[in-house]
Design a protein around this motif. Structure first.
Motif, PDB file in Angstrom:
ATOM      1  N   PHE A 144       0.853  -1.178   0.000  1.00  0.00           N
ATOM      2  CA  PHE A 144       0.000   0.000   0.000  1.00  0.00           C
ATOM      3  C   PHE A 144       0.893   1.233   0.000  1.00  0.00           C
ATOM      4  N   ARG A 145       0.649   2.149  -0.938  1.00  0.00           N
ATOM      5  CA  ARG A 145       1.421   3.391  -1.000  1.00  0.00           C
ATOM      6  C   ARG A 145       0.591   4.525  -0.419  1.00  0.00           C
ATOM      7  N   ASN A 146       1.135   5.173   0.615  1.00  0.00           N
ATOM      8  CA  ASN A 146       0.441   6.305   1.204  1.00  0.00           C
ATOM      9  C   ASN A 146       0.448   7.469   0.215  1.00  0.00           C
ATOM     10  N   LYS A 147      -0.701   8.038  -0.034  1.00  0.00           N
ATOM     11  CA  LYS A 147      -0.808   9.075  -1.049  1.00  0.00           C
ATOM     12  C   LYS A 147      -0.246  10.421  -0.595  1.00  0.00           C
ATOM     13  N   LYS A 148      -0.092  10.611   0.716  1.00  0.00           N
ATOM     14  CA  LYS A 148       0.414  11.889   1.197  1.00  0.00           C
ATOM     15  C   LYS A 148       1.933  11.954   1.150  1.00  0.00           C
ATOM     16  N   ASP A 149       2.609  10.960   1.725  1.00  0.00           N
ATOM     17  CA  ASP A 149       4.079  11.001   1.753  1.00  0.00           C
ATOM     18  C   ASP A 149       4.722  10.021   0.776  1.00  0.00           C
ATOM     19  N   LYS A 150       3.907   9.256   0.037  1.00  0.00           N
ATOM     20  CA  LYS A 150       4.363   8.327  -1.008  1.00  0.00           C
ATOM     21  C   LYS A 150       5.156   7.140  -0.459  1.00  0.00           C
ATOM     22  N   LYS A 151       5.150   6.934   0.847  1.00  0.00           N
ATOM     23  CA  LYS A 151       5.902   5.823   1.422  1.00  0.00           C
ATOM     24  C   LYS A 151       5.091   4.529   1.342  1.00  0.00           C
ATOM     25  N   ILE A 152       5.817   3.411   1.288  1.00  0.00           N
ATOM     26  CA  ILE A 152       5.213   2.105   1.091  1.00  0.00           C
ATOM     27  C   ILE A 152       4.967   1.407   2.426  1.00  0.00           C
ATOM     28  N   LEU A 153       3.777   0.837   2.566  1.00  0.00           N
ATOM     29  CA  LEU A 153       3.442   0.015   3.723  1.00  0.00           C
ATOM     30  C   LEU A 153       3.330  -1.428   3.250  1.00  0.00           C
ATOM     31  N   ARG A 154       4.097  -2.316   3.896  1.00  0.00           N
ATOM     32  CA  ARG A 154       4.117  -3.726   3.516  1.00  0.00           C
ATOM     33  C   ARG A 154       3.319  -4.543   4.527  1.00  0.00           C
ATOM     34  N   VAL A 155       2.579  -5.526   4.047  1.00  0.00           N
ATOM     35  CA  VAL A 155       1.811  -6.379   4.947  1.00  0.00           C
ATOM     36  C   VAL A 155       2.496  -7.716   5.187  1.00  0.00           C
ATOM     37  N   ASP A 156       3.611  -7.963   4.514  1.00  0.00           N
ATOM     38  CA  ASP A 156       4.376  -9.185   4.739  1.00  0.00           C
ATOM     39  C   ASP A 156       5.265  -8.988   5.960  1.00  0.00           C
ATOM     40  N   PRO A 157       4.993  -9.689   7.076  1.00  0.00           N
ATOM     41  CA  PRO A 157       5.756  -9.463   8.306  1.00  0.00           C
ATOM     42  C   PRO A 157       7.227  -9.847   8.203  1.00  0.00           C
ATOM     43  N   SER A 158       7.593 -10.693   7.251  1.00  0.00           N
ATOM     44  CA  SER A 158       8.988 -11.078   7.115  1.00  0.00           C
ATOM     45  C   SER A 158       9.835  -9.936   6.569  1.00  0.00           C
ATOM     46  N   CYS A 159       9.178  -8.925   5.980  1.00  0.00           N
ATOM     47  CA  CYS A 159       9.893  -7.771   5.436  1.00  0.00           C
ATOM     48  C   CYS A 159       9.818  -6.563   6.361  1.00  0.00           C
ATOM     49  N   GLY A 160       8.914  -6.556   7.315  1.00  0.00           N
ATOM     50  CA  GLY A 160       8.686  -5.377   8.125  1.00  0.00           C
ATOM     51  C   GLY A 160       7.702  -4.463   7.420  1.00  0.00           C
ATOM     52  N   PRO A 161       6.965  -3.641   8.166  1.00  0.00           N
ATOM     53  CA  PRO A 161       5.908  -2.813   7.570  1.00  0.00           C
ATOM     54  C   PRO A 161       6.410  -1.631   6.754  1.00  0.00           C
ATOM     55  N   GLY A 162       7.669  -1.248   6.920  1.00  0.00           N
ATOM     56  CA  GLY A 162       8.197  -0.126   6.154  1.00  0.00           C
ATOM     57  C   GLY A 162       8.447   1.093   7.020  1.00  0.00           C
ATOM     58  N   GLU A 163       9.019   2.125   6.400  1.00  0.00           N
ATOM     59  CA  GLU A 163       9.385   3.349   7.113  1.00  0.00           C
ATOM     60  C   GLU A 163       8.156   4.059   7.679  1.00  0.00           C
ATOM     61  N   ASP A 164       8.245   4.476   8.928  1.00  0.00           N
ATOM     62  CA  ASP A 164       7.173   5.205   9.625  1.00  0.00           C
ATOM     63  C   ASP A 164       5.901   4.381   9.779  1.00  0.00           C
ATOM     64  N   SER A 165       6.028   3.071   9.697  1.00  0.00           N
ATOM     65  CA  SER A 165       4.861   2.204   9.830  1.00  0.00           C
ATOM     66  C   SER A 165       5.117   1.144  10.903  1.00  0.00           C
ATOM     67  N   SER A 166       4.035   0.638  11.474  1.00  0.00           N
ATOM     68  CA  SER A 166       4.132  -0.420  12.482  1.00  0.00           C
ATOM     69  C   SER A 166       3.012  -1.417  12.265  1.00  0.00           C
ATOM     70  N   ARG A 167       3.226  -2.614  12.783  1.00  0.00           N
ATOM     71  CA  ARG A 167       2.260  -3.700  12.637  1.00  0.00           C
ATOM     72  C   ARG A 167       1.896  -4.221  14.021  1.00  0.00           C
ATOM     73  N   THR A 168       0.614  -4.250  14.343  1.00  0.00           N
ATOM     74  CA  THR A 168       0.160  -4.666  15.673  1.00  0.00           C
ATOM     75  C   THR A 168      -0.747  -5.880  15.556  1.00  0.00           C
ATOM     76  N   LEU A 169      -0.374  -6.954  16.218  1.00  0.00           N
ATOM     77  CA  LEU A 169      -1.173  -8.168  16.257  1.00  0.00           C
ATOM     78  C   LEU A 169      -2.094  -8.107  17.471  1.00  0.00           C
ATOM     79  N   LEU A 170      -3.345  -8.420  17.278  1.00  0.00           N
ATOM     80  CA  LEU A 170      -4.321  -8.308  18.360  1.00  0.00           C
ATOM     81  C   LEU A 170      -5.101  -9.598  18.537  1.00  0.00           C
ATOM     82  N   GLN A 171      -5.279 -10.004  19.777  1.00  0.00           N
ATOM     83  CA  GLN A 171      -6.146 -11.124  20.075  1.00  0.00           C
ATOM     84  C   GLN A 171      -7.520 -10.575  20.431  1.00  0.00           C
TER      85      GLN A 171
END
Length: 216
Positions: free
Chosen positions: A172-199
Motif C-alpha cells: 500500500f502506498r500512502n498518497k500523502k508522503d508516497k511511502k510504502i506500507l508492507r503487509v508481509d511481516p517477514s519484510c517489516g511494515p516499512g518506514e514510519d509504519s508499524s504492525r500490531t497483532l491483536l487477540q
C-alpha cells in the motif's frame, strides 16, 4: 536475512507461516490459487500475540466531531485499539489499515484490508463501538476476498494506493508522503509504519497497520 519475495503468479496472496505470530491469509486476484491450497490459522494453532500501542493525544478544534468511542466501555482488545487510534486517524496524524478475517452476515468467511481513516469519514462508528454492528470488510474497501464465493476486489482509497503486482507481494502506498506500507511481516511494515497483532474475542483474526504522517 529474510527473503520477502513472493511469486507473482499467485496474485495477491499474503501468508504468514511464523508459529510465534498470526497467520495472515489473503487473496485479491482473479488468478489466485484455490483456498484449499493454503493452511488455515485455526488448523495450525498459531499463538496470538497481543500488543498495546499508545498514541499521544492532540487538541481537536471546538467544531470537530465528537469521537464515536467517547464514553464507551470497551472490553475487547480490538475495539480498544480502534478507540486509541480514532482521534489520530480523524486528525490525519496517522493512517491505519485494518486487516480482518471473520464471517459476514451470511456466515461466509471473508478477509479484507480496511482504510480506517476513510471509513471514519464515511461511516458512523458509534454502532461498532457500542456493539450494535460488527466491522466487516466489504467490496469497497482496499482489498476484499470471500473464501466461499472466491470473489475478490481491490480499490485505492483517498489515503492509500493498492499495489498488487509487485514481486514483494501486496503493498500500500500512502498518497500523502508516497511511502510504502508492507503487509508481509517477514519484510517489516516499512518506514514510519508499524504492525500490531491483536487477540480479539469478537473476530477470528485482526492486525492493525499504522502509518505515521510526518509534518515538516
Amino acid at each position: 536475512m529474510s527473503n520477502c519475495n513472493t511469486s507473482s503468479s499467485y496474485g495477491l496472496v499474503h501468508t504468514l507461516a511464523d508459529p510465534y505470530t498470526i497467520s495472515d491469509q489473503f487473496c485479491v486476484s482473479h488468478k489466485s490459487p484455490l483456498v484449499s491450497d493454503w493452511p488455515r490459522t485455526q488448523q495450525l494453532g498459531f499463538l496470538l500475540v497481543q500488543t498495546h500501542t499508545s498514541f499521544p493525544s492532540s487538541h481537536p478544534s471546538p467544531d470537530s466531531l465528537t469521537l464515536a468511542s467517547a464514553g464507551k466501555e470497551l472490553k475487547d482488545n480490538f475495539l480498544r485499539a480502534l478507540a486509541e487510534r480514532e482521534e489520530a486517524n480523524r486528525s490525519g496524524k496517522i493512517t491505519s489499515i485494518i486487516f480482518i478475517r471473520d464471517h459476514n452476515t451470511l456466515g461466509q468467511e471473508v478477509s479484507g484490508y480496511i482504510d480506517y481513516a476513510h471509513r471514519l469519514r464515511t461511516q458512523d462508528f458509534e454502532p461498532y463501538f457500542s456493539g450494535k454492528k460488527r466491522l466487516v470488510p466489504g467490496r469497497s474497501d482496499l482489498c476484499y476476498y470471500n473464501w466461499k464465493t472466491q470473489v475478490s476486489t481491490s480499490n485505492s482509497s483517498p489515503n492509500f494506493e493498492v499495489i498488487y503486482d509487485d514481486p514483494h507481494g501486496l503493498l500500500f502506498r500512502n498518497k500523502k508522503d508516497k511511502k510504502i506500507l508492507r503487509v508481509d511481516p517477514s519484510c517489516g511494515p516499512g518506514e514510519d509504519s508499524s504492525r500490531t497483532l491483536l487477540q480479539s474475542d469478537l473476530y477470528v483474526h485482526v492486525v492493525i497497520y499504522d502509518h505515521n504522517i510526518r509534518t515538516v
